[in-house]
Design an enzyme around this catalytic site. Structure first.
Site, PDB file in Angstrom:
ATOM      1  N   GLY A   9       0.834  -1.220   0.000  1.00  0.00           N
ATOM      2  CA  GLY A   9       0.000   0.000   0.000  1.00  0.00           C
ATOM      3  C   GLY A   9       0.858   1.254   0.000  1.00  0.00           C
ATOM      4  N   GLY A  12      -0.426   5.015  -1.100  1.00  0.00           N
ATOM      5  CA  GLY A  12      -1.494   5.713  -0.378  1.00  0.00           C
ATOM      6  C   GLY A  12      -0.998   6.889   0.444  1.00  0.00           C
ATOM      7  N   GLN A  13      -1.915   7.452   1.225  1.00  0.00           N
ATOM      8  CA  GLN A  13      -1.589   8.656   1.995  1.00  0.00           C
ATOM      9  C   GLN A  13      -0.417   8.403   2.956  1.00  0.00           C
ATOM     10  OE1 GLN A  13      -4.564  10.113   4.745  1.00  0.00           O
ATOM     11  NE2 GLN A  13      -3.569  12.106   4.927  1.00  0.00           N
ATOM     12  N   ASP A  35       2.171  -1.939  -4.330  1.00  0.00           N
ATOM     13  CA  ASP A  35       0.791  -1.455  -4.297  1.00  0.00           C
ATOM     14  C   ASP A  35       0.073  -2.107  -5.469  1.00  0.00           C
ATOM     15  OD1 ASP A  35      -1.620   0.412  -4.455  1.00  0.00           O
ATOM     16  OD2 ASP A  35      -0.522   1.350  -2.815  1.00  0.00           O
ATOM     17  N   ILE A  36      -1.236  -2.055  -5.417  1.00  0.00           N
ATOM     18  CA  ILE A  36      -2.030  -2.604  -6.525  1.00  0.00           C
ATOM     19  C   ILE A  36      -2.041  -1.636  -7.707  1.00  0.00           C
ATOM     20  CG2 ILE A  36      -4.289  -1.674  -5.818  1.00  0.00           C
ATOM     21  CD1 ILE A  36      -5.425  -4.516  -6.348  1.00  0.00           C
ATOM     22  N   TYR A 143     -15.864  -0.631   8.356  1.00  0.00           N
ATOM     23  CA  TYR A 143     -14.430  -0.357   8.535  1.00  0.00           C
ATOM     24  C   TYR A 143     -14.026  -0.573   9.995  1.00  0.00           C
ATOM     25  CZ  TYR A 143     -10.210   2.689   8.611  1.00  0.00           C
ATOM     26  OH  TYR A 143      -8.945   3.220   8.773  1.00  0.00           O
ATOM     27  N   LYS A 147     -11.478  -3.298  11.598  1.00  0.00           N
ATOM     28  CA  LYS A 147     -10.282  -2.919  12.375  1.00  0.00           C
ATOM     29  C   LYS A 147     -10.295  -3.601  13.749  1.00  0.00           C
ATOM     30  CE  LYS A 147      -7.994  -0.195   9.569  1.00  0.00           C
ATOM     31  NZ  LYS A 147      -6.734  -0.642   8.984  1.00  0.00           N
TER      32      LYS A 147
HETATM   33  P1  NAD Z   1      -4.976   4.964   1.303  1.00  0.00           P
HETATM   34  O1  NAD Z   1      -6.316   4.578   0.808  1.00  0.00           O
HETATM   35  O2  NAD Z   1      -4.466   6.334   0.992  1.00  0.00           O
HETATM   36  O3  NAD Z   1      -3.880   3.929   0.785  1.00  0.00           O
HETATM   37  C1  NAD Z   1      -4.121   2.553   0.762  1.00  0.00           C
HETATM   38  C2  NAD Z   1      -3.303   1.977  -0.372  1.00  0.00           C
HETATM   39  O4  NAD Z   1      -3.574   0.579  -0.413  1.00  0.00           O
HETATM   40  C3  NAD Z   1      -3.675   2.553  -1.728  1.00  0.00           C
HETATM   41  O5  NAD Z   1      -2.535   3.048  -2.387  1.00  0.00           O
HETATM   42  C4  NAD Z   1      -4.286   1.375  -2.470  1.00  0.00           C
HETATM   43  O6  NAD Z   1      -4.013   1.364  -3.859  1.00  0.00           O
HETATM   44  C5  NAD Z   1      -3.638   0.195  -1.764  1.00  0.00           C
HETATM   45  N1  NAD Z   1      -4.423  -1.034  -1.922  1.00  0.00           N
HETATM   46  C6  NAD Z   1      -5.772  -1.162  -1.857  1.00  0.00           C
HETATM   47  N2  NAD Z   1      -6.111  -2.433  -2.104  1.00  0.00           N
HETATM   48  C7  NAD Z   1      -4.962  -3.116  -2.299  1.00  0.00           C
HETATM   49  C8  NAD Z   1      -4.663  -4.462  -2.584  1.00  0.00           C
HETATM   50  N3  NAD Z   1      -5.629  -5.369  -2.744  1.00  0.00           N
HETATM   51  N4  NAD Z   1      -3.368  -4.823  -2.713  1.00  0.00           N
HETATM   52  C9  NAD Z   1      -2.378  -3.900  -2.566  1.00  0.00           C
HETATM   53  N5  NAD Z   1      -2.602  -2.602  -2.313  1.00  0.00           N
HETATM   54  C10 NAD Z   1      -3.880  -2.212  -2.187  1.00  0.00           C
HETATM   55  O7  NAD Z   1      -4.959   4.698   2.865  1.00  0.00           O
HETATM   56  P2  NAD Z   1      -4.018   5.353   3.970  1.00  0.00           P
HETATM   57  O8  NAD Z   1      -4.688   6.565   4.466  1.00  0.00           O
HETATM   58  O9  NAD Z   1      -2.628   5.427   3.481  1.00  0.00           O
HETATM   59  O10 NAD Z   1      -4.155   4.256   5.106  1.00  0.00           O
HETATM   60  C11 NAD Z   1      -3.224   3.198   5.271  1.00  0.00           C
HETATM   61  C12 NAD Z   1      -3.653   2.365   6.452  1.00  0.00           C
HETATM   62  O11 NAD Z   1      -3.753   3.191   7.626  1.00  0.00           O
HETATM   63  C13 NAD Z   1      -5.020   1.704   6.312  1.00  0.00           C
HETATM   64  O12 NAD Z   1      -4.995   0.449   6.964  1.00  0.00           O
HETATM   65  C14 NAD Z   1      -5.945   2.633   7.059  1.00  0.00           C
HETATM   66  O13 NAD Z   1      -7.067   1.959   7.550  1.00  0.00           O
HETATM   67  C15 NAD Z   1      -5.050   3.077   8.188  1.00  0.00           C
HETATM   68  N6  NAD Z   1      -5.482   4.357   8.754  1.00  0.00           N
HETATM   69  C16 NAD Z   1      -5.381   5.512   8.035  1.00  0.00           C
HETATM   70  C17 NAD Z   1      -5.801   6.703   8.607  1.00  0.00           C
HETATM   71  C18 NAD Z   1      -5.709   8.010   7.850  1.00  0.00           C
HETATM   72  O14 NAD Z   1      -6.215   9.038   8.341  1.00  0.00           O
HETATM   73  N7  NAD Z   1      -5.073   8.048   6.680  1.00  0.00           N
HETATM   74  C19 NAD Z   1      -6.316   6.725   9.900  1.00  0.00           C
HETATM   75  C20 NAD Z   1      -6.459   5.508  10.591  1.00  0.00           C
HETATM   76  C21 NAD Z   1      -5.994   4.338  10.018  1.00  0.00           C
HETATM   77  C1  AKB Z   2     -11.026   7.379   8.114  1.00  0.00           C
HETATM   78  O1  AKB Z   2     -11.579   8.484   8.293  1.00  0.00           O
HETATM   79  O2  AKB Z   2     -11.584   6.380   7.661  1.00  0.00           O
HETATM   80  C2  AKB Z   2      -9.581   7.255   8.541  1.00  0.00           C
HETATM   81  C3  AKB Z   2      -9.506   6.731   9.927  1.00  0.00           C
HETATM   82  C4  AKB Z   2      -9.587   7.631  11.074  1.00  0.00           C
HETATM   83  O3  AKB Z   2      -9.368   5.541  10.102  1.00  0.00           O
HETATM   84  N1  AKB Z   2      -8.957   8.521   8.390  1.00  0.00           N
END
Ligand code: NAD
Ligand code: AKB
Length: 316
Positions: A9, A12-13, A35-36, A143, A147
């Site tokens: 991944g 992603g962000q 990443d996918i 979601y 989690k």
């Molecule tokens: P995001 O959606 O920006 O990135 C996720 C990445 O995973 C994407 O680039 C997507 O292409 C990739 N992906 C999706 N399906 C896939 C697959 N089958 N195989 C390989 N890659 C795949 O998410 P993020 O914000 O970077 O979050 C990353 C993790 O952190 C997640 O588990 C999310 O639940 C957790 N999280 C994020 C936040 C936040 O505010 N960003 C808060 C709490 C938890």
């Molecule tokens: C969302 O809003 O889904 C994420 C999180 C807090 O897990 N940013």
């Protein structure tokens, strides 16, 4: 022996920033980014990169074995807002991917696994102010349910098989490198883009919705902090609360207005309001502070200044 890391991944962000930080620490060649979908050039050209679907167990095993991976950061997931639109598919991706990674870590005896949880594990019956590490957890989003189940699996694999999984319950993360990926806290990223581009933002949460948030630099430090802590310091084998700061759309708007006085926000709440209303307003992260030294450095003023400056550069 130098650790070899797999990031799942990476586009992603979080992945787009964590991958670069890990490469600084472990060396470019020792962090395999996957990443996918394609990632930014900085990632694909700065070290090994592969397109990989984490649900493809066979390829995942191949990538890990071929690259002699010792640690995995598994970041792929469908976030809260998007998951509500496709509950079963999102459950499948969020759970199967984690089970694939845990099974592989057990079979190949990897040294450590990082998998993020979220404040979404809490629900409407949880105390919402200074939510404790251990409390009522009855999430009502797909979601959040995924989690919470993931946290139980992580703890289970540690006690049953000795898999050293580590995890943080991230709050909403704020960053400028990559836009947010379909969550409920995304307004706190989008608002900066709209402030710069249009001086106007239609917010999907109401003005007094308080949520815990964290600037990405603090989140990355915390992630590497929990992963590098000696195993005996990790008393929580599900996932650690991480607080950051709490603010509402109105407070963030007022902070932006100090820099852009004619910025205007209108409120049009949608289905994400109910999700936000079921989550904590603030988090108690004392257990992480005591166990392995979690620290947060960015307040709303500092993160607003950085976001406006950096998002501004993208449109100048
Ligand atoms: P995001 O959606 O920006 O990135 C996720 C990445 O995973 C994407 O680039 C997507 O292409 C990739 N992906 C999706 N399906 C896939 C697959 N089958 N195989 C390989 N890659 C795949 O998410 P993020 O914000 O970077 O979050 C990353 C993790 O952190 C997640 O588990 C999310 O639940 C957790 N999280 C994020 C936040 C936040 O505010 N960003 C808060 C709490 C938890
Ligand atoms: C969302 O809003 O889904 C994420 C999180 C807090 O897990 N940013």
């Amino acid at each position: 022996m130098m650790d070899k890391i797999l990031v799942i991944g990476c586009a992603g962000q979080i992945g787009s920033e964590l991958t670069l930080e890990l490469r600084k620490i472990y060396g470019d060649a020792n962090v395999v980014a996957t990443d996918i979908k394609p990632a930014e050039k900085e990632i694909t050209e700065g070290g090994p990169f592969e397109i990989l679907d984490v649900l493809d167990t066979h390829r995942l095993f191949g990538t890990v074995s071929r690259n002699k991976i010792t640690q995995i950061y598994h970041l792929a997931a469908i976030l809260s807002g998007n998951a509500e639109k496709k509950p079963i598919a999102s459950w499948h991706i969020n759970m199967e991917s984690l089970l694939n990674v845990l099974e592989l870590s057990r079979e190949l005896t990897l040294s450590k696994v990082f998998w993020p949880s979220s404040i979404a594990v809490f629900g409407p019956t949880t105390p919402r102010i200074k939510t404790p590490q251990f409390t009522v957890m009855e999430p009502n989003t797909v979601y959040g349910i995924s989690k919470l189940a993931g946290e139980r699996w992580l703890e289970y694999y540690f006690h049953k098989y000795g898999v050293d999984g580590r995890s943080l319950r991230y709050p909403g993360l704020i960053s400028y490198k990559t836009e947010a990926g379909g969550g409920t806290t995304d307004y706190a990223v989008e608002i900066f883009y709209e402030a710069i581009r249009n001086k106007k933002y239609d917010c999907f949460l109401s003005e007094n919705t308080y949520l815990p948030m964290q600037f990405m630099d603090d989140a990355i430090k915390a992630t590497i902090g929990v992963m590098e802590a000696p195993a005996e310091k990790i008393s929580v084998r599900s996932s650690y609360n991480v607080a950051g700061i709490s603010f509402s759309p109105k407070e963030l708007t007022n902070e932006i207005k100090k820099n852009i006085p004619d910025f205007k926000v209108d409120y049009f709440t949608d289905f994400r309001q109910a999700i936000a209303d079921s989550w904590p307003k603030s988090i108690d992260d004392n257990v992480a502070r005591q166990d392995w030294g979690l620290k947060n450095s960015y307040d709303i003023k500092r993160l607003t200044e950085i976001m406006l400056r950096e998002v501004g550069k993208k449109f100048s």
